[in-house]
Write a protein that holds these residues in place. Structure first.
Motif, PDB file in Angstrom:
ATOM      1  N   TYR A  15      -6.051 -13.632  -3.686  1.00  0.00           N
ATOM      2  CA  TYR A  15      -4.705 -13.666  -4.260  1.00  0.00           C
ATOM      3  C   TYR A  15      -4.102 -15.050  -4.058  1.00  0.00           C
ATOM      4  N   VAL A  16      -3.584 -15.610  -5.126  1.00  0.00           N
ATOM      5  CA  VAL A  16      -2.937 -16.925  -5.064  1.00  0.00           C
ATOM      6  C   VAL A  16      -1.431 -16.728  -5.010  1.00  0.00           C
ATOM      7  N   LEU A  17      -0.843 -17.140  -3.902  1.00  0.00           N
ATOM      8  CA  LEU A  17       0.608 -17.057  -3.732  1.00  0.00           C
ATOM      9  C   LEU A  17       1.222 -18.382  -4.168  1.00  0.00           C
ATOM     10  N   PRO A  18       1.879 -18.415  -5.337  1.00  0.00           N
ATOM     11  CA  PRO A  18       2.426 -19.680  -5.843  1.00  0.00           C
ATOM     12  C   PRO A  18       3.561 -20.213  -4.978  1.00  0.00           C
ATOM     13  N   LYS A  19       3.705 -21.496  -4.998  1.00  0.00           N
ATOM     14  CA  LYS A  19       4.779 -22.144  -4.254  1.00  0.00           C
ATOM     15  C   LYS A  19       6.120 -21.705  -4.825  1.00  0.00           C
ATOM     16  N   GLY A  20       7.042 -21.277  -3.938  1.00  0.00           N
ATOM     17  CA  GLY A  20       8.387 -20.904  -4.365  1.00  0.00           C
ATOM     18  C   GLY A  20       8.530 -19.475  -4.842  1.00  0.00           C
ATOM     19  N   GLN A  21       7.442 -18.711  -4.876  1.00  0.00           N
ATOM     20  CA  GLN A  21       7.537 -17.327  -5.343  1.00  0.00           C
ATOM     21  C   GLN A  21       8.185 -16.458  -4.272  1.00  0.00           C
ATOM     22  N   GLY A  22       9.231 -15.700  -4.652  1.00  0.00           N
ATOM     23  CA  GLY A  22       9.951 -14.871  -3.706  1.00  0.00           C
ATOM     24  C   GLY A  22       9.217 -13.593  -3.352  1.00  0.00           C
ATOM     25  N   VAL A  23       9.758 -12.901  -2.340  1.00  0.00           N
ATOM     26  CA  VAL A  23       9.132 -11.664  -1.871  1.00  0.00           C
ATOM     27  C   VAL A  23       9.156 -10.593  -2.959  1.00  0.00           C
ATOM     28  N   GLY A  24      10.270 -10.508  -3.710  1.00  0.00           N
ATOM     29  CA  GLY A  24      10.379  -9.510  -4.762  1.00  0.00           C
ATOM     30  C   GLY A  24       9.294  -9.656  -5.814  1.00  0.00           C
ATOM     31  N   LYS A  25       9.108 -10.874  -6.303  1.00  0.00           N
ATOM     32  CA  LYS A  25       8.076 -11.122  -7.317  1.00  0.00           C
ATOM     33  C   LYS A  25       6.688 -10.891  -6.729  1.00  0.00           C
ATOM     34  N   THR A  26       6.501 -11.289  -5.481  1.00  0.00           N
ATOM     35  CA  THR A  26       5.212 -11.090  -4.826  1.00  0.00           C
ATOM     36  C   THR A  26       4.904  -9.606  -4.692  1.00  0.00           C
ATOM     37  N   ALA A  27       5.899  -8.819  -4.270  1.00  0.00           N
ATOM     38  CA  ALA A  27       5.714  -7.378  -4.110  1.00  0.00           C
ATOM     39  C   ALA A  27       5.347  -6.727  -5.443  1.00  0.00           C
ATOM     40  N   PHE A  28       6.066  -7.106  -6.495  1.00  0.00           N
ATOM     41  CA  PHE A  28       5.792  -6.548  -7.829  1.00  0.00           C
ATOM     42  C   PHE A  28       4.374  -6.912  -8.286  1.00  0.00           C
ATOM     43  N   ASP A  29       4.009  -8.168  -8.085  1.00  0.00           N
ATOM     44  CA  ASP A  29       2.686  -8.640  -8.522  1.00  0.00           C
ATOM     45  C   ASP A  29       1.573  -7.931  -7.756  1.00  0.00           C
ATOM     46  N   LEU A  30       1.737  -7.788  -6.444  1.00  0.00           N
ATOM     47  CA  LEU A  30       0.729  -7.106  -5.635  1.00  0.00           C
ATOM     48  C   LEU A  30       0.580  -5.649  -6.065  1.00  0.00           C
ATOM     49  N   SER A  31       1.719  -5.016  -6.388  1.00  0.00           N
ATOM     50  CA  SER A  31       1.690  -3.627  -6.825  1.00  0.00           C
ATOM     51  C   SER A  31       1.012  -3.492  -8.187  1.00  0.00           C
ATOM     52  N   GLU A  32       1.322  -4.395  -9.094  1.00  0.00           N
ATOM     53  CA  GLU A  32       0.719  -4.371 -10.432  1.00  0.00           C
ATOM     54  C   GLU A  32      -0.792  -4.528 -10.371  1.00  0.00           C
ATOM     55  N   ARG A  33      -1.275  -5.296  -9.422  1.00  0.00           N
ATOM     56  CA  ARG A  33      -2.715  -5.533  -9.286  1.00  0.00           C
ATOM     57  C   ARG A  33      -3.397  -4.472  -8.425  1.00  0.00           C
ATOM     58  N   GLY A  34      -2.642  -3.500  -7.932  1.00  0.00           N
ATOM     59  CA  GLY A  34      -3.224  -2.425  -7.154  1.00  0.00           C
ATOM     60  C   GLY A  34      -3.581  -2.817  -5.731  1.00  0.00           C
ATOM     61  N   ILE A  35      -3.017  -3.910  -5.253  1.00  0.00           N
ATOM     62  CA  ILE A  35      -3.319  -4.371  -3.901  1.00  0.00           C
ATOM     63  C   ILE A  35      -2.458  -3.635  -2.874  1.00  0.00           C
ATOM     64  N   ILE A  36      -1.232  -3.271  -3.257  1.00  0.00           N
ATOM     65  CA  ILE A  36      -0.372  -2.441  -2.416  1.00  0.00           C
ATOM     66  C   ILE A  36       0.051  -1.220  -3.221  1.00  0.00           C
ATOM     67  N   SER A  37       0.522  -0.198  -2.515  1.00  0.00           N
ATOM     68  CA  SER A  37       0.861   1.061  -3.179  1.00  0.00           C
ATOM     69  C   SER A  37       2.311   1.136  -3.626  1.00  0.00           C
ATOM     70  N   ASN A  38       3.200   0.365  -3.005  1.00  0.00           N
ATOM     71  CA  ASN A  38       4.619   0.493  -3.312  1.00  0.00           C
ATOM     72  C   ASN A  38       5.326  -0.843  -3.115  1.00  0.00           C
ATOM     73  N   ALA A  39       5.813  -1.405  -4.204  1.00  0.00           N
ATOM     74  CA  ALA A  39       6.469  -2.720  -4.138  1.00  0.00           C
ATOM     75  C   ALA A  39       7.752  -2.663  -3.327  1.00  0.00           C
ATOM     76  N   GLY A  40       8.516  -1.552  -3.482  1.00  0.00           N
ATOM     77  CA  GLY A  40       9.791  -1.436  -2.780  1.00  0.00           C
ATOM     78  C   GLY A  40       9.616  -1.382  -1.276  1.00  0.00           C
ATOM     79  N   ILE A  41       8.625  -0.625  -0.819  1.00  0.00           N
ATOM     80  CA  ILE A  41       8.384  -0.529   0.622  1.00  0.00           C
ATOM     81  C   ILE A  41       7.910  -1.866   1.178  1.00  0.00           C
ATOM     82  N   PHE A  42       7.061  -2.564   0.423  1.00  0.00           N
ATOM     83  CA  PHE A  42       6.599  -3.880   0.889  1.00  0.00           C
ATOM     84  C   PHE A  42       7.776  -4.843   1.009  1.00  0.00           C
TER      85      PHE A  42
END
Length: 326
Positions: free
Chosen positions: A39-66
């Motif tokens: 997973y490439v974490l872009p410079k300046g990407q916030g936690v909200g966008k990261t959580a959504f992206d991880l959830s969309e890719r199936g890496i985590i189960s729940n963006a809100g909890i993350f």
């Protein structure tokens, strides 16, 4: 009425506690991720966008909890940009801690001893996770051939500068330790001869001996008569795509050591540490000639007569092998 309010408050607290417990368990529990992912974490990407992206890719189960877990633990400002390897089964907490650790993937590439600048640039431009295409060739011989560590999106030109700094530092250190009375005036001359030795043999045990032959020829003002210089003079990539001809050996270039005396004007490749050391500490020998022996090494001679015998042996061996393959 007071009884109902109390029951409602107790129920709300119990529900909140249950929700917090379930959320914590999901945040810290083993994930369903079945394989390691990058997973490439872009410079300046916030936690909200990261959580959504991880959830969309199936890496985590729940963006809100993350997102909530990261913020409650005060880690939302601690993430470091880069390329990460997320192991299978990683929990959301594991991923949070990984992003905060900065333990990003470190890649490796190898510059091969004896490559020319053209070969190095072609190779580096083919490495997809680097940035900034190289459009000019680095000075021949200026790069240290070895394995280098780099990060995703590192700049190619900056990487070349690092390779050149390694070569310069090593060359100057070794030059200060050189054998006395070598017929070499500068570190640059040592680098030129080292590049020739590098192209002549890949055998560790032969380098100092071949360097000794060339040193002897320089002392006697004899032409070096080495084929790799002829090839480089005809094609700076270092590859003619065909065997050398007798005409090639007579063709005048500034690199053809069958025509010129002394060293060519520049290195003909990028020599490694062993070849540089061999030139600065050559094997003491009376030998003046060498030729391939047909088995990956060379036959050495101190006289032209002995050398011609070695050449005849090689030609006979080549003829026998050709007959056996026809």
């Amino acid at each position: 009425m007071r009884k109902y309010i109390l029951l409602l408050l107790v129920g709300s607290v119990a529900f909140a506690a249950l929700f917090a417990y379930l959320g914590y368990r999901e945040f810290t529990g083993k994930a369903t991720l079945s394989e390691t992912v990058v997973y490439v974490l872009p410079k300046g990407q916030g936690v909200g966008k990261t959580a959504f992206d991880l959830s969309e890719r199936g890496i985590i189960s729940n963006a809100g909890i993350f997102r909530l877990g990261v913020r409650l633990l005060g880690m939302d400002k601690s993430f470091k940009a880069g390329e990460y390897e997320i192991a299978s089964g990683s929990s959301m907490r594991d991923i949070m801690e990984l992003f905060a650790s900065g333990e990003i993937i470190r890649h490796h590439l190898t510059i091969v001893e004896g490559w020319t600048s053209h070969q190095i640039v072609t190779y580096l431009n083919s490495v997809e996770n680097l940035t900034g295409a190289l459009t000019t060739l680095p000075t021949e011989g200026s790069i240290m051939p070895e394995t280098y560590q780099y990060l995703r999106d590192d700049d190619r030109a900056a990487l070349v500068q690092r390779m050149q700094a390694r070569q310069e530092e090593f060359l100057l250190d070794e030059w200060s330790l050189r054998d006395p009375e070598l017929p070499l005036e500068t570190p640059e001359e040592a680098l030129i001869l080292a590049s020739i030795v590098e192209k002549e043999t890949s055998l560790e045990e032969e380098r100092a001996r071949i360097a000794g032959v060339f040193i002897n020829r320089l002392r006697k003002n004899m032409r070096l008569q080495t084929d790799p210089t002829v090839i480089y003079g005809l094609n700076k990539t270092g590859d003619l795509g065909r065997p050398l001809s007798k005409k090639d050996l007579r063709t005048h270039t500034y690199y053809n050591t069958y025509v010129i005396r002394g060293l060519p004007p520049t290195p003909i490749a990028h020599p490694g540490k062993a070849s540089i050391r061999a030139v600065l500490h050559p094997l003491p020998t009376d030998e003046l000639y060498f030729v391939a022996n047909g088995d990956g090494g060379h036959s050495f001679a101190g006289s032209n007569e002995e050398h011609n015998k070695n050449v005849l042996k090689l030609r006979k061996l080549e003829k026998e092998r050709k007959l056996n393959t026809d």
